[in-house]
Design a protein around this motif. Structure first.
Motif, PDB file in Angstrom:
ATOM      1  N   GLU A  37       0.840  -1.188   0.000  1.00 26.27           N
ATOM      2  CA  GLU A  37       0.000   0.000   0.000  1.00 26.27           C
ATOM      3  C   GLU A  37       0.872   1.233   0.000  1.00 26.27           C
ATOM      4  O   GLU A  37       1.819   1.343   0.774  1.00 26.27           O
ATOM      5  N   ARG A  38       0.551   2.153  -0.865  1.00 21.90           N
ATOM      6  CA  ARG A  38       1.294   3.407  -0.983  1.00 21.90           C
ATOM      7  C   ARG A  38       0.694   4.426  -0.038  1.00 21.90           C
ATOM      8  O   ARG A  38      -0.507   4.698  -0.077  1.00 21.90           O
ATOM      9  N   VAL A  39       1.518   4.997   0.836  1.00 26.43           N
ATOM     10  CA  VAL A  39       1.083   6.035   1.763  1.00 26.43           C
ATOM     11  C   VAL A  39       1.362   7.379   1.114  1.00 26.43           C
ATOM     12  O   VAL A  39       2.507   7.712   0.811  1.00 26.43           O
ATOM     13  N   LEU A  40       0.304   8.150   0.901  1.00 23.64           N
ATOM     14  CA  LEU A  40       0.416   9.414   0.188  1.00 23.64           C
ATOM     15  C   LEU A  40       0.494  10.567   1.173  1.00 23.64           C
ATOM     16  O   LEU A  40      -0.433  10.804   1.954  1.00 23.64           O
ATOM     17  N   LEU A  41       1.591  11.269   1.151  1.00 23.99           N
ATOM     18  CA  LEU A  41       1.771  12.487   1.924  1.00 23.99           C
ATOM     19  C   LEU A  41       2.306  13.565   0.995  1.00 23.99           C
ATOM     20  O   LEU A  41       2.954  13.271  -0.023  1.00 23.99           O
ATOM     21  N   SER A  42       2.024  14.808   1.369  1.00 25.61           N
ATOM     22  CA  SER A  42       2.508  15.906   0.534  1.00 25.61           C
ATOM     23  C   SER A  42       4.007  16.100   0.676  1.00 25.61           C
ATOM     24  O   SER A  42       4.625  16.745  -0.161  1.00 25.61           O
ATOM     25  N   LYS A  43       4.589  15.575   1.748  1.00 27.24           N
ATOM     26  CA  LYS A  43       6.025  15.690   1.971  1.00 27.24           C
ATOM     27  C   LYS A  43       6.645  14.306   1.897  1.00 27.24           C
ATOM     28  O   LYS A  43       5.991  13.298   2.193  1.00 27.24           O
ATOM     29  N   CYS A  44       7.906  14.290   1.527  1.00 24.83           N
ATOM     30  CA  CYS A  44       8.582  13.002   1.450  1.00 24.83           C
ATOM     31  C   CYS A  44       8.827  12.463   2.856  1.00 24.83           C
ATOM     32  O   CYS A  44       9.014  13.207   3.811  1.00 24.83           O
ATOM     33  N   VAL A  45       8.819  11.156   2.953  1.00 26.28           N
ATOM     34  CA  VAL A  45       9.027  10.479   4.224  1.00 26.28           C
ATOM     35  C   VAL A  45      10.521  10.232   4.395  1.00 26.28           C
ATOM     36  O   VAL A  45      11.172   9.650   3.522  1.00 26.28           O
ATOM     37  N   LEU A  46      11.044  10.664   5.529  1.00 28.13           N
ATOM     38  CA  LEU A  46      12.465  10.482   5.805  1.00 28.13           C
ATOM     39  C   LEU A  46      12.738   9.176   6.530  1.00 28.13           C
ATOM     40  O   LEU A  46      13.786   8.561   6.341  1.00 28.13           O
ATOM     41  N   GLN A  47      11.817   8.749   7.376  1.00 23.73           N
ATOM     42  CA  GLN A  47      12.033   7.539   8.162  1.00 23.73           C
ATOM     43  C   GLN A  47      10.687   6.942   8.528  1.00 23.73           C
ATOM     44  O   GLN A  47       9.695   7.662   8.705  1.00 23.73           O
TER      45      GLN A  47
END
Length: 1442
Positions: A37-47
């Motif tokens: 499953e792809r988690v969609l956020l407006s910012k990139c995930v660092l960790q």
């Protein structure tokens, strides 16, 4: 519990980012059915951090999101809509961690925030006595305080790890802090929970790089201590505030002398110890939060509720999993397997409750039956819902191991003796076995069990470590051996003098080393906590209360550790994965035995792992495949689709019905995710972070890292399979010979250095990929450490070439055939460049292959540069780096070709005559064996052979060799004359000759080749200067052999067209040395010389100026006999002004002469102070003799003025004694009167006549005695005879040599004769020379010299505007002796003191002293006015006079 609804994060991604893309999925399903499953956020995930049923996301900007079963809030948040942790807004978070049921975060300032379940103190808050506050619903700060310093300071945290009931923090000082409950804390305490963070003292003084937490065990990656720390005892360093003192193992209490292989100070059985450990929590039942708001009686690891299959207090039906006829007994019986008569005892299953405090040995029987039955590579279970992480090889969970000591003992002893079958089951599955009759009788099993117990108990008397490790040696263990634990820290509190700690490190996911961009590969893995499944890796299943080093991983270059619930992983720099611990679901990725020690996971060929993560019962690996894009490998439970999947919402763990494979399998969907940069596991979930390949940047970074990891694996294989066996072989030296043996050892050393560099670099690149969006591309080690990389490759290439030139590879090949044997086939696979040619190993190509990596560096850096605009700093840095590596690649390929050509040359021209010319670093460039070059005017039958090497030009004639170093060789073409000769003129320091080429092409070839090699040897690029254009001026060393003043001398310094020129050092065999300036082959300028005196066994030394090879100018000469002359020289002779000091005051004869010298003799005006006799002569000299007018004063205040001839008082003179008695008359010798004279007494009487005798002893007088009349006329004639100053040298003529030297320094021939421009030029040269030759100038002197570089306005009348500038300049000039005017002032002061101080302080010299000072001013005024070419007014002249 606060039951409030939290809105999902409103920052959903209408345009998803291109980096930091998060994919997450549940483990346990068939790989072909998994759909991440792809988690969609407006910012990139660092960790991303995963707990058992929840997770945390760290996005760009330091924001934290939560998802999953948030039991502490009563929420269930889907992963597709994570909620923002609003209480952390405003605090830039850089790290997050998820434990079993709690969370943690670290801010940019190093502060720790914890929230979630706190039943065991894992959130580290204040202790609470009621069960109502067993959770922390919002992130709350946890302060880590170091109380060992005074005053206590807050510790800055850079990393965090969480288990089920404990938390670990890594400080900026690389120290470890722990809080929570259980032996997994590693603290010296038996009181739990530990609410406030405490330092893990057992790792104090160690450099902890990374930490990982399992369910109930902990791992730490620690940098190995330097070797000297184990043998040298150092005092503890004083502890500063914010820092922790570092201790070596020898600084602590030494343990008892035991066998290192059996040393296990903290191995314990979890029986009474763990009972006491859990006692604080048994006072009240702890509650475990359940999904849906329910609570359980306890959690795994607690003192209550020790049922292995259920945690909600309900009994589970496990009868179908038991052998036929097997029953479980109820609580309260001591022996669960036998009655008092030894017969088996049965008990209904309903008697089994969740509150049992002791575990039945019947489960041991089941475990043993399972192991003794048939096995297969795939296992399928059918049972009711349970906790998978509490099942491992059908043994008990860590949560109830404390009540089952026999299980640990049995499993440990059994696994030592059982074959690999103990890790597998048959194809029928466990359910089929249990439903049928057992192949082994229960009574036989009990007997076997008792024997194993007795045997192990006998072994435990000497050690608690696995007996299989006894054969191992102890140095590695001793290297990592901690001190014996004490009740507290061995360190005392020390006052702290500084503020709170501000030290820290870069906040990245990669464990970077402080102060070094390249991580160290000399690491160790330490583990502690519960070990019932062997997850500690020490070869047993015992717990460790404090950290202990896993010795088998000490030399494996571990760069990362990961901890699952009950298994552990270690990733090495060689892309290998080691695993140990529970293997119930195949999460270890192998079937090796035993699982209590690290075993290598079997990866498919061509796969290289570079990131690992461990979950509840699975492992996820990130590896390099055939392409640049990384691949995902999975090992662990693989659950089939069943009705249980619908029950996930109310279960903490997956079902036990599962299957697994014994090797990591490829997850095919990883190709669609993009470029995966990091993997994460937790509970039953897997997650990855990926990046899209924007403009090829990501693919280029991954390609660089992948190639570097592959290169390091290749280097490690070459070292392991080839170099190490040959290096350790005793017959290597005789086979290779003495020269080649040293070269081979050097080659091995350079290969190791290259390998270490590549290993550290590949590890650094892996860390870079983990946080590629947070890194600057200009921080790549290839750009920041370019010179280091280039130097290592140059050294390695030179070592291979030198070994090849000396013919070492032929002998090495024969030696490898004898040594390697069957491994030749494996070694042949490493020959990348010659795989299809033959099976034989081409060692030359093999060891030259690393040079290909330089081209890859340049190519990938150029690809990265293409992603940036040309004007950016990133492009400039990347492009420059690419050019440097590409240039070096081409250069080293040329060196490789030169080495091959040189080897063939020596092979063709082998012989004793040429063997003396064969050197490892020497390369042949061209040679004239085809008569392409010959000597001009050579005889018809003469044989001239010229060989150009990279360092010398060799002229061979028959058996004679003339070697001309290229550093001291000048070449230029000779203009073609009518004779048609194509000539080249060669100039050397001691000879010159002309070479004649056969054709114009040959002439240009030799001219270009010689110029190239000279340019190369002088440090140039060697790319070929134009014919005839070489460095005319250079610095080089040369030993003279021909006749002349430099015979046998060795010179190092500057040259110009074949002659010594510039600064240099000359050393003769007899001990003579010269260090200074040369010009046109001779000493010229300032220099220092030492000349040995064999008679006195002391050297003469001179410091001063030279001209045309002779001492010329001002200098200081110290003679071996103790005399010191400081003054002017001319053509090796003392000439001009000078001062000669002879002897010392303590000697019988000591004197000082200051005055004028002519051709090494005293001639002119001078002052001679005879210290021994107490006389001072002030007058004229001729040829070292007193001659002419002079004044003599004695220490008895006797004054004489008169004439001297041939060093004697001769002629008319005036002598005045202390009582004013005066004599004027004729003298024949020193103080001897002979002739007419007048003696005037002190009372005015006089005696006139003939006098004879010595003044000091008595005089014979024949004459008339006169007594002056009282009122008579004054006798003017007689008074004139007794007047002082009539025989002295005029003041204006006394020190002309001093003023002449000043005029000379100003560039003028004599007084008032010279040009103003020349004077200022000489002043500038003098000041510059002074700054160059006097490096120890004080700051004030340096400032004065800098100020004197400004030339005042001159050539114009003095006005009010320029008067102050002239005055300030003259003042500064007179203050420093390095300026001609300052030297003049200092010298005049010296001569004045030498004349009128001491014996010369006679009152009768006062008038002469005044006249002399006036003469000084007259000369000084003349010099200043001439130099400035101005007419100073009266006021200015007065100021100058002052």
């Amino acid at each position: 519990m606060e039951n409030r609804e939290e809105s999902p994060a409103d920052e959903r991604a209408p345009t998803p980012p291109e980096r930091g893309l998060l994919h997450i999925w549940k483990s346990g399903g068939p790989s072909e059915q998994l759909c991440p499953e792809r988690v969609l956020l407006s910012k990139c995930v660092l960790q991303v951090a995963l707990g058992e049923h929840h997770g945390l996301l760290l996005s760009q900007g330091g924001q934290v999101y939560s998802f999953g079963e948030l039991l502490w809030r009563g929420l269930s948040v889907p992963v597709s809509a994570p909620v923002l942790e609003e209480s952390l807004l405003g605090r830039t978070v850089v790290r997050v961690a998820a434990g079993g049921f709690h969370c943690g975060a670290v801010s940019e300032q190093g502060n720790v925030y914890m929230w979630g379940e706190n039943t065991a103190g894992q959130c580290g808050l204040t202790e609470r006595g009621t069960t109502a506050n067993i959770t922390v619903s919002e992130p709350c700060p946890v302060t880590v305080v170091d109380n060992e310093v005074v005053p206590p300071v807050v510790v800055r945290v850079v990393d965090l790890a969480c288990g089920r009931e404990h938390s670990l923090a890594l400080s900026a000082q690389n120290e470890l802090w722990a809080w929570g409950s259980g032996c997994q804390l590693g603290l010296v305490t038996n009181t739990f929970p530990v609410w406030r963070p405490q330092k893990v003292e057992h790792l104090a003084g160690r450099h902890v790089i990374q930490v990982a937490c399992g369910a109930y065990h902990s791992l730490a990656l620690v940098r190995s201590l330097p070797q000297q720390n184990y043998t040298t005892q150092k005092p503890p360093e004083k502890k500063e505030q914010g820092q922790s003192p570092r201790y070596s193992s020898t600084e602590r209490e030494e343990p008892l002398a035991v066998d290192d292989a059996h040393y296990c100070p903290l191995g314990v059985e979890l029986t009474e110890v763990m009972t006491a450990e859990m006692s604080p929590r048994r006072r009240r039942p702890r509650q475990r939060l359940r999904p849906g708001g329910r609570s359980a009686g306890s959690s795994p690891g607690s003192g209550a509720g020790l049922c292995p299959y259920s945690e909600d207090g309900k009994s589970n039906t496990i009868q179908e999993n038991l052998p036929a006829g097997t029953k479980l007994e109820s609580e309260g019986h001591a022996d669960p397997l036998t009655q008092t008569d030894g017969s088996p005892k049965s008990q209904p299953l309903s008697g089994w409750t969740a509150n049992k405090n002791s575990f039945n040995d019947e489960l041991e029987l089941q475990n043993l039956l399972q192991k003794l039955s048939g096995h297969s590579l795939e296992m399928r279970h059918a049972s009711g819902p349970g906790d998978t992480d509490s099942l491992s090889s059908q043994t008990s969970d860590d949560s109830y191991v404390s009540s089952t000591p026999s299980t640990d003992i049995f499993t440990s002893s059994y696994k030592d003796d059982m074959p690999i079958k103990s890790q597998t089951n048959n194809s029928g599955g466990v359910a089929g076995i249990y439903s049928s009759s057992s192949p082994v009788c229960s009574e036989e099993v009990r007997i076997y069990l008792e024997k194993e117990r007795q045997a192990l108990q006998g072994q435990k008397s000497s050690s608690l470590t696995d007996i299989n490790q006894k054969g191992k040696t102890g140095p590695n263990r001793r290297r990592s051996l901690p001190g014996t634990p004490t009740h507290g820290s061995p360190r005392r509190r020390r006052p702290c003098a500084c503020g709170p700690s501000s030290a820290g490190r870069t906040q990245t996911a990669a464990p970077e080393e402080a102060g070094d961009i390249l991580p160290s590969l000399e690491t160790e893995v330490w583990s502690w906590g519960r070990g019932s499944e062997g997850q500690l890796g020490h070869g047993d299943q015992l717990a460790r209360l404090q950290p202990l080093c896993i010795n088998s991983l000490t030399s494996e270059e571990v760069i990362k550790v990961a901890a699952g619930s009950h298994h552990s992983l270690a990733l090495t720099a060689q892309c290998q994965v080691y695993s140990w611990g529970s293997n119930m679901c195949g999460q270890l990725g192998h079937i090796n035995s035993p699982v209590t020690v690290p075993q290598q996971t079997k990866l498919s060929d061509g796969l290289r792992a570079w990131d690992v993560s461990a979950g509840q019962s699975h492992s996820l690996l990130l590896a390099d495949g055939d392409c640049v894009q990384p691949v995902l490998l999975y090992c662990g439970q693989q659950q089939e689709t069943s009705s249980y999947q619908s029950q996930r919402s109310c279960q903490r763990s997956p079902n036990r019905a599962e299957s697994y494979t014994v090797r990591p399998t490829l997850l095919p969907f990883c190709v669609e995710m993009g470029y995966v940069s990091r993997v994460c596991s937790g509970g039953q979930s897997c997650a990855v972070l990926a990046d899209h390949n924007v403009m090829g940047f990501i693919s280029a970074i991954h390609e660089l890292a992948s190639r570097e990891r592959q290169f390091y694996c290749w280097l490690s294989s070459v070292r392991k399979l080839l170099m190490t066996p040959l290096f350790n072989r005793e017959s290597a030296s005789p086979s290779l010979g003495e020269p080649c043996t040293h070269l081979f050892f050097s080659l091995c050393e350079r290969l190791v250095r290259l390998s270490v560099l590549i290993g550290r670099h590949s590890t650094s690149l892996s860390y870079f990929l983990h946080d590629v969006q947070g890194r600057d591309v200009t921080s790549l080690p290839l750009l920041t450490h370019t010179e280091h990389f280039l130097d290592i490759y140059k050294e390695y290439c030179s070592s291979v070439g030198d070994f090849q030139v000396m013919g070492g590879f032929q002998s090495l090949h024969k030696l490898s055939l004898e040594c390697l044997g069957s491994q030749q086939t494996i070694l042949a696979q490493l020959c990348v460049s010659n795989k299809s040619a033959r099976d034989d190993v081409d060692l030359v190509s093999l060891l030259y292959w690393p040079l290909q990596q330089l081209h890859q560096y340049g190519r990938v850096l150029l690809k990265l540069a293409a992603c940036y605009d040309v004007l950016t700093t990133e492009y400039q840095s990347l492009h420059q780096g690419s050019c440097q590596y590409e240039s070096l690649s081409l250069s080293l390929l040329r060196r490789k070709k030169e080495a091959e050509t040189t080897f063939l040359f020596w092979k063709t021209h082998s012989g004793k005559n040429t063997e003396v010319l064969r050197l490892p670093q020497r390369r042949v460039v061209c040679e004239s064996s085809n008569r392409s070059l010959t000597l001009q005017n050579a005889g018809r039958f003469s044989n001239h052979w010229f060989i150009l090497f990279n360092d010398v030009l060799v002229h061979t004639q028959f058996s004679t060799h003339h070697v001309y170093p290229l550093t001291c060789l000048w070449v230029k073409p000779v203009t073609e004359n009518s004779g048609g000769l194509y000539a080249i003129k060669i100039t050397c320091p001691e000879e010159s000759f002309t070479l004649v080429a056969s054709t114009p092409q040959e002439k240009n070839k030799w001219l270009r080749s010689i110029n190239q090699e000279i340019d190369q040897v002088l440090g140039g690029g060697g790319q070929g200067s134009s014919p005839g254009l070489t460095a005319m001026s250079r610095t080089a060393s040369y030993k003279f052999t021909g006749e002349g003043r430099f015979k046998d001398a060795r010179y190092t310094g500057g040259w110009l067209a074949g002659r010594v020129h510039g600064r240099g050092n000359m050393e003769w065999p007899d001990g003579r040395t010269y260090s200074g300036n040369f010009k046109n082959g001779l000493e010229d300028g300032y220099g220092e010389c030492k000349m040995p005196n064999k008679l006195l066994d002391k050297p003469d030394t001179y410091q001063g100026h030279w001209r045309e090879g002779k001492i010329h100018g001002f200098g200081k000469y110290k003679y071996a006999n103790g005399e010191v002359y400081e003054g002017c020289f001319y053509d090796d002779q003392r000439h001009g002004y000078g001062m000669l000091s002879s002897g010392k005051l303590a000697r019988t004869s000591s004197s000082v002469f200051i005055g004028q010298w002519v051709h090494d003799r005293k001639t002119g005006y001078g002052v001679y102070d005879d210290i021994t006799r107490g006389e001072k002569y002030m007058g004229l000299w001729v040829d070292d003799q007193r001659h002419g007018n002079a004044v003599v004063v004695t220490q008895h205040c006797v004054y004489y003025e008169g004439t001297f001839r041939e060093n004697k008082m001769s002629g008319t003179g005036l002598l005045v004694s202390e009582d004013n008695t005066a004599f004027h008359g004729e003298f024949s010798d020193d103080w001897i009167v002979s002739g007419k004279g007048v003696l005037s007494l002190a009372n005015g009487d006089s005696l006139e006549g003939l006098f004879n005798g010595e003044w000091t002893t008595g005089l014979k007088v024949v004459g008339t005695y006169y007594k002056p009349a009282v009122e008579g006329p004054e006798d003017k004639d007689r008074n004139n005879l007794l007047r002082l100053g009539q025989y002295v040298v005029p003041a204006g003529q006394r020190w002309t040599c001093v003023f002449d030297e000043c005029w000379s320094r100003l560039g003028c021939d004599s007084a008032v004769r010279g040009e103003r421009t020349t004077a200022w030029e000489n002043i500038a040269v003098t000041i510059t020379s002074a700054r160059r030759h006097c490096p120890n100038l004080s700051r004030s002197q340096t400032k004065i010299l800098e100020g004197l570089e400004f030339i005042p306005q001159h050539g114009e009348p003095v006005t009010t505007a320029n008067y102050d500038n002239i005055r300030r300049y003259l003042t500064k000039a007179c203050e420093t002796p390095h300026h001609p005017l300052g030297w003049l002032v200092e010298t005049l002061v010296t001569v004045y003191r030498m004349t009128y101080v001491g014996v010369g302080s006679n009152r009768r010299l006062l008038r002469q002293a005044v006249q002399e000072v006036q003469a000084y001013l007259t000369h000084f005024y003349s010099i200043v006015s001439t130099t400035l070419q101005v007419q100073l007014g009266s006021s200015a002249g007065t100021e100058v006079s002052k």
